[in-house]
Design a protein around this motif. Structure first.
Motif, PDB file in Angstrom:
ATOM      1  N   CYS A  64       0.864  -1.184   0.000  1.00 26.97           N
ATOM      2  CA  CYS A  64       0.000   0.000   0.000  1.00 26.97           C
ATOM      3  C   CYS A  64       0.900   1.234   0.000  1.00 26.97           C
ATOM      4  CB  CYS A  64      -0.928   0.022   1.208  1.00 26.97           C
ATOM      5  SG  CYS A  64      -2.052   1.443   1.200  1.00 26.97           S
ATOM      6  N   ILE A  65       0.868   1.932  -1.120  1.00 27.22           N
ATOM      7  CA  ILE A  65       1.667   3.147  -1.276  1.00 27.22           C
ATOM      8  C   ILE A  65       0.771   4.216  -1.891  1.00 27.22           C
ATOM      9  CG2 ILE A  65       3.635   4.229  -2.449  1.00 27.22           C
ATOM     10  CD1 ILE A  65       4.661   2.297  -0.420  1.00 27.22           C
ATOM     11  N   GLY A  66       0.954   5.438  -1.458  1.00 24.95           N
ATOM     12  CA  GLY A  66       0.164   6.520  -2.020  1.00 24.95           C
ATOM     13  C   GLY A  66       0.840   7.849  -1.876  1.00 24.95           C
ATOM     14  N   SER A  67       0.110   8.850  -2.272  1.00 23.88           N
ATOM     15  CA  SER A  67       0.611  10.218  -2.192  1.00 23.88           C
ATOM     16  C   SER A  67      -0.470  11.102  -1.586  1.00 23.88           C
ATOM     17  CB  SER A  67       1.001  10.719  -3.581  1.00 23.88           C
ATOM     18  OG  SER A  67      -0.061  10.524  -4.480  1.00 23.88           O
ATOM     19  N   LEU A  68      -0.027  12.172  -0.968  1.00 28.52           N
ATOM     20  CA  LEU A  68      -0.956  13.098  -0.330  1.00 28.52           C
ATOM     21  C   LEU A  68      -1.103  14.397  -1.118  1.00 28.52           C
ATOM     22  CD1 LEU A  68       0.188  12.638   3.374  1.00 28.52           C
ATOM     23  CD2 LEU A  68      -1.668  11.472   2.164  1.00 28.52           C
ATOM     24  N   SER A  69      -0.233  14.611  -2.096  1.00 31.10           N
ATOM     25  CA  SER A  69      -0.260  15.849  -2.873  1.00 31.10           C
ATOM     26  C   SER A  69      -0.815  15.591  -4.260  1.00 31.10           C
ATOM     27  CB  SER A  69       1.149  16.427  -3.015  1.00 31.10           C
ATOM     28  OG  SER A  69       1.689  16.708  -1.750  1.00 31.10           O
ATOM     29  N   ALA A  70      -1.725  16.444  -4.686  1.00 30.20           N
ATOM     30  CA  ALA A  70      -2.316  16.343  -6.022  1.00 30.20           C
ATOM     31  C   ALA A  70      -1.465  17.152  -6.990  1.00 30.20           C
ATOM     32  CB  ALA A  70      -3.752  16.847  -6.002  1.00 30.20           C
ATOM     33  N   ASP A  71      -0.294  16.603  -7.333  1.00 33.07           N
ATOM     34  CA  ASP A  71       0.622  17.367  -8.180  1.00 33.07           C
ATOM     35  C   ASP A  71       0.886  16.726  -9.536  1.00 33.07           C
ATOM     36  OD1 ASP A  71       2.104  15.255  -7.242  1.00 33.07           O
ATOM     37  OD2 ASP A  71       3.506  16.474  -6.087  1.00 33.07           O
ATOM     38  N   GLU A  72       0.097  15.720  -9.899  1.00 36.53           N
ATOM     39  CA  GLU A  72       0.168  15.157 -11.245  1.00 36.53           C
ATOM     40  C   GLU A  72      -1.197  14.593 -11.613  1.00 36.53           C
ATOM     41  OE1 GLU A  72       2.883  11.827 -11.636  1.00 36.53           O
ATOM     42  OE2 GLU A  72       2.251  10.988  -9.736  1.00 36.53           O
ATOM     43  N   PHE A  87       6.264  -3.170  -5.762  1.00 34.23           N
ATOM     44  CA  PHE A  87       7.689  -3.440  -5.839  1.00 34.23           C
ATOM     45  C   PHE A  87       8.569  -2.587  -4.924  1.00 34.23           C
ATOM     46  CE2 PHE A  87       5.537  -4.617  -9.696  1.00 34.23           C
ATOM     47  CZ  PHE A  87       5.941  -5.933  -9.856  1.00 34.23           C
ATOM     48  N   LYS A  88       7.995  -1.604  -4.240  1.00 35.06           N
ATOM     49  CA  LYS A  88       8.806  -0.698  -3.421  1.00 35.06           C
ATOM     50  C   LYS A  88       8.335  -0.573  -1.969  1.00 35.06           C
ATOM     51  CE  LYS A  88      11.450   0.544  -6.860  1.00 35.06           C
ATOM     52  NZ  LYS A  88      12.844   0.122  -6.907  1.00 35.06           N
ATOM     53  N   ASP A  89       7.238  -1.243  -1.596  1.00 37.51           N
ATOM     54  CA  ASP A  89       6.766  -1.172  -0.215  1.00 37.51           C
ATOM     55  C   ASP A  89       7.738  -1.960   0.661  1.00 37.51           C
ATOM     56  OD1 ASP A  89       5.448  -1.444   2.269  1.00 37.51           O
ATOM     57  OD2 ASP A  89       3.476  -1.358   1.325  1.00 37.51           O
ATOM     58  N   ALA A  90       8.451  -1.252   1.536  1.00 35.44           N
ATOM     59  CA  ALA A  90       9.525  -1.870   2.327  1.00 35.44           C
ATOM     60  C   ALA A  90       9.033  -2.961   3.277  1.00 35.44           C
ATOM     61  CB  ALA A  90      10.264  -0.790   3.120  1.00 35.44           C
ATOM     62  N   ARG A  91       7.739  -3.018   3.520  1.00 37.15           N
ATOM     63  CA  ARG A  91       7.201  -4.036   4.428  1.00 37.15           C
ATOM     64  C   ARG A  91       7.111  -5.409   3.778  1.00 37.15           C
ATOM     65  NH1 ARG A  91       1.711  -1.034   5.668  1.00 37.15           N
ATOM     66  NH2 ARG A  91       1.961  -0.754   3.418  1.00 37.15           N
ATOM     67  N   PHE A  92       7.222  -5.454   2.436  1.00 30.10           N
ATOM     68  CA  PHE A  92       6.991  -6.699   1.710  1.00 30.10           C
ATOM     69  C   PHE A  92       8.081  -6.911   0.654  1.00 30.10           C
ATOM     70  CE2 PHE A  92       2.885  -4.872   2.889  1.00 30.10           C
ATOM     71  CZ  PHE A  92       2.317  -5.904   3.616  1.00 30.10           C
ATOM     72  N   ALA A  93       8.310  -8.179   0.324  1.00 30.13           N
ATOM     73  CA  ALA A  93       9.186  -8.483  -0.806  1.00 30.13           C
ATOM     74  C   ALA A  93       8.473  -8.052  -2.093  1.00 30.13           C
ATOM     75  CB  ALA A  93       9.475  -9.986  -0.848  1.00 30.13           C
ATOM     76  N   PRO A  94       9.223  -7.714  -3.133  1.00 29.99           N
ATOM     77  CA  PRO A  94       8.580  -7.349  -4.400  1.00 29.99           C
ATOM     78  C   PRO A  94       7.691  -8.486  -4.914  1.00 29.99           C
ATOM     79  CG  PRO A  94      10.912  -6.772  -4.445  1.00 29.99           C
ATOM     80  CD  PRO A  94      10.688  -7.581  -3.198  1.00 29.99           C
ATOM     81  N   LEU A  95       6.650  -8.113  -5.635  1.00 37.15           N
ATOM     82  CA  LEU A  95       5.761  -9.111  -6.224  1.00 37.15           C
ATOM     83  C   LEU A  95       6.524 -10.045  -7.148  1.00 37.15           C
ATOM     84  CD1 LEU A  95       2.621  -7.026  -7.292  1.00 37.15           C
ATOM     85  CD2 LEU A  95       2.774  -8.639  -5.385  1.00 37.15           C
ATOM     86  N   THR A  96       6.037 -11.272  -7.219  1.00 38.40           N
ATOM     87  CA  THR A  96       6.581 -12.240  -8.176  1.00 38.40           C
ATOM     88  C   THR A  96       5.439 -12.731  -9.057  1.00 38.40           C
ATOM     89  OG1 THR A  96       6.140 -14.159  -6.775  1.00 38.40           O
ATOM     90  CG2 THR A  96       8.262 -13.022  -6.446  1.00 38.40           C
ATOM     91  N   VAL A  97       5.779 -13.398 -10.144  1.00 35.64           N
ATOM     92  CA  VAL A  97       4.760 -13.941 -11.048  1.00 35.64           C
ATOM     93  C   VAL A  97       3.833 -14.896 -10.289  1.00 35.64           C
ATOM     94  CG1 VAL A  97       4.411 -15.374 -13.098  1.00 35.64           C
ATOM     95  CG2 VAL A  97       6.225 -13.657 -13.066  1.00 35.64           C
TER      96      VAL A  97
END
Length: 196
Positions: A64-72, A87-97
């Motif tokens: 679960c990753i998100g942003s708080l700023s509406a800048d794009e 692929f970047k949430d430090a709590r989990f290993a990156p997704l695999t197939v």
């Protein structure tokens, strides 16, 4: 209290956002890293907006990753957060197939943030609307946010705020007039059935 408004999305726009998420995930799972899909033909999806992308694998949180700023543009924001969630949430290993079969996606589009006067924690607990309000707390050293969907796991305001404070690094039982309070709402789009 005024209703916090989110971008209004048609069924086609909702489907388009989910399709974009899956395109990003498919490209990354194929070893191509982050690839921004073609822009959707929607003025609404091109409006600046903030979002979170939540991934579940067989019903368990997987990112679960998100942003708080509406800048794009909303669609770009969702694509960036989809990749980061997988692929970047430090709590989990990156997704695999192998994860793909049980994967489901939830996109939360955030309303604008509404500042709330800090009249103390008791007042905040009385004001919060379970299952409706998202909450951002911040001071000079700490910051934490819970989406409205967190109410499913923490249905009582005292549990919700205590867990949010713990997430932000505030000590148990702590409150200060220096904490800034913001409420927000979300429009949630999910595909609980997994990949399309």
């Amino acid at each position: 209290m005024p209703v916090l408004s989110c971008i209004k999305l048609s069924d086609d726009e909702r489907r388009a956002l989910l399709d974009l998420v899956w395109q990003v995930l498919e490209q990354a799972l194929a070893g191509r890293g982050f690839q921004l899909p073609n822009a959707p033909q929607s003025e609404t999806l091109s409006q600046p907006a903030a979002s979170f992308v939540t991934l579940h694998h067989n019903g368990q949180l997987r990112g679960c990753i998100g942003s708080l700023s509406a800048d794009e543009a909303l669609w770009k924001n969702v694509c960036h957060n989809a990749y980061a969630s997988g692929f970047k949430d430090a709590r989990f290993a990156p997704l695999t197939v192998q994860d793909k079969a049980g994967l489901s996606v939830e996109v939360s589009v955030l309303s604008t943030f509404t500042p709330v006067e800090n009249l103390g924690e008791v007042e905040l607990l009385q004001r919060l609307r379970p299952a409706i309000d998202g909450l951002l707390l911040e001071d000079q050293r700490h910051r934490a946010v819970f989406l409205p969907s967190v109410w499913q796991a923490l249905p009582e305001p005292d549990q919700f705020v205590a867990a949010l404070k713990a997430k932000g690094g505030w000590p148990p039982g702590y409150w200060s007039k220096d904490i800034d309070i913001h409420l927000f709402a979300t429009t949630v789009i999910s595909d609980n059935a997994g990949s399309v």
